[in-house]
Write a protein that holds these residues in place. Structure first.
Motif, short mmCIF file in Angstrom:
data_model
loop_
_atom_site.label_atom_id
_atom_site.label_comp_id
_atom_site.label_asym_id
_atom_site.label_seq_id
_atom_site.Cartn_x
_atom_site.Cartn_y
_atom_site.Cartn_z
N ALA A 88 0.86 -1.20 -0.15
CA ALA A 88 0.10 -0.04 0.07
C ALA A 88 0.84 1.21 -0.04
O ALA A 88 0.61 2.34 0.39
CB ALA A 88 -1.14 0.01 1.10
N VAL A 89 2.05 1.26 -0.62
CA VAL A 89 2.80 2.31 -0.75
C VAL A 89 2.94 2.76 -1.96
O VAL A 89 3.10 1.97 -2.90
CB VAL A 89 4.40 1.94 -0.29
N LEU A 90 2.53 4.16 -2.34
CA LEU A 90 2.54 4.51 -3.69
C LEU A 90 3.83 4.49 -4.29
O LEU A 90 4.77 5.03 -3.88
CB LEU A 90 2.01 6.09 -3.70
N LYS A 91 3.85 4.10 -5.56
CA LYS A 91 4.89 4.01 -6.36
C LYS A 91 5.09 5.49 -7.15
O LYS A 91 4.36 6.32 -7.01
CB LYS A 91 4.94 3.07 -7.45
N PRO A 92 6.32 5.80 -7.72
CA PRO A 92 6.43 7.07 -8.20
C PRO A 92 5.22 7.30 -9.48
O PRO A 92 5.01 8.41 -9.76
CB PRO A 92 7.80 7.05 -8.69
N GLU A 93 4.91 6.34 -10.14
CA GLU A 93 4.10 6.33 -11.29
C GLU A 93 2.67 6.71 -10.69
O GLU A 93 1.81 7.68 -11.24
CB GLU A 93 4.01 4.91 -11.78
N GLY A 94 2.34 6.18 -9.53
CA GLY A 94 1.09 6.60 -8.81
C GLY A 94 0.83 7.85 -8.42
O GLY A 94 0.05 8.48 -8.49
N LYS A 95 2.13 8.38 -7.95
CA LYS A 95 2.09 9.77 -7.38
C LYS A 95 2.17 10.67 -8.63
O LYS A 95 1.41 11.58 -8.29
CB LYS A 95 3.46 10.07 -6.70
N ALA A 96 2.55 10.50 -9.51
CA ALA A 96 2.71 11.14 -10.90
C ALA A 96 1.17 11.35 -11.43
O ALA A 96 0.68 12.39 -11.96
CB ALA A 96 3.49 10.64 -11.82
N ILE A 97 0.29 9.99 -11.43
CA ILE A 97 -1.10 10.21 -11.88
C ILE A 97 -1.83 11.18 -10.94
O ILE A 97 -2.55 12.12 -11.52
CB ILE A 97 -1.81 8.95 -11.78
N LEU A 98 -1.52 11.09 -9.68
CA LEU A 98 -2.33 12.09 -8.85
C LEU A 98 -1.80 13.30 -9.01
O LEU A 98 -2.77 14.43 -8.87
CB LEU A 98 -2.05 11.44 -7.22
N ASP A 99 -0.59 13.73 -9.24
CA ASP A 99 0.02 15.06 -9.25
C ASP A 99 -0.94 15.81 -10.56
O ASP A 99 -1.11 16.79 -10.74
CB ASP A 99 1.41 15.09 -9.50
#
Length: 211
Positions: A88-99
């Protein structure tokens, strides 16, 4: 000595007419209420459809490739891009989507929708999911942690953007676990949905007698 037979007392013509009139009145009121109810439901669904279409158009105009349900407006943040399997730790790709997604979404909901449309949205649900691998309880926990990870990232790590506080105030994290997962392992089931929770009609305020 035999008593003469007496016919049972029947309702008078006036009484019968009164009951018929009351019955007609009740039937009329029910018809009015049914017509009003249908009109309210049609109007509510039209408002919700318009909200979904406005959000979809805003995402499209911003060049965001987010899988969105055309009926409900649910946005699918695929967890195989956002999270490692079983984590359940966000990957950089996931953070980029949210950004990319959150500033556009917040602007659309809180600046471009009308006040009446905004009132239709009671909550913005961040809904975590897992695949069918693992136990029910552990998957429910994992899905809730994924949803919370999204909220935590928006709150504590994303730079400020317009309407961020309003967005967070509307958001709620929930976990669905493996309830909607395929019977066998499927990476597509590891996802987080951003979905609308729309206002319900208060039928106690819709009675014709209160109009």
């Amino acid at each position: 000595m035999l008593q003469p037979y007496e016919e049972p007392v029947m309702e008078t013509e006036d009484e019968a007419t009164t009951w018929i009139a009351l019955s007609d009145l009740m039937t009329g009121l029910m018809a009015i209420f049914l017509t009003l109810s249908i009109a309210i439901l049609v109007n509510q669904h039209a408002q919700r459809d318009e909200i979904v279409q406005d959000v979809q158009m805003a995402l499209k105009n911003s060049g965001l490739e987010i899988e969105t349900d055309p009926r409900t407006g649910d946005m699918n943040i695929a967890a195989d891009f956002a999270f490692e399997s079983g984590k359940a730790v966000l990957k950089p790709e996931g953070k980029a989507i949210l950004d990319q997604l959150m500033p556009v979404f917040a602007k659309t909901v809180f600046a471009e929708l009308s006040g009446e449309q905004q009132e239709q949205i009671t909550r913005l649900i961040v809904e975590g999911h897992t695949d069918s691998v693992g136990g029910y309880a552990s998957n429910m926990k994992l899905s809730t942690e994924r949803a919370n990870a999204v909220l935590t990232y928006i709150d504590t790590e994303m730079p400020d953007f317009p309407h961020k506080a309003e967005l967070l105030a509307k958001m709620t994290a929930v976990g669905r676990g493996e309830n909607d997962a395929s019977p066998s392992e499927n990476p597509a089931d590891r996802r987080v949905l951003l979905r609308f929770d729309f206002k319900q009609i208060d039928w106690t305020k819709q009675s014709p007698s209160r109009q």
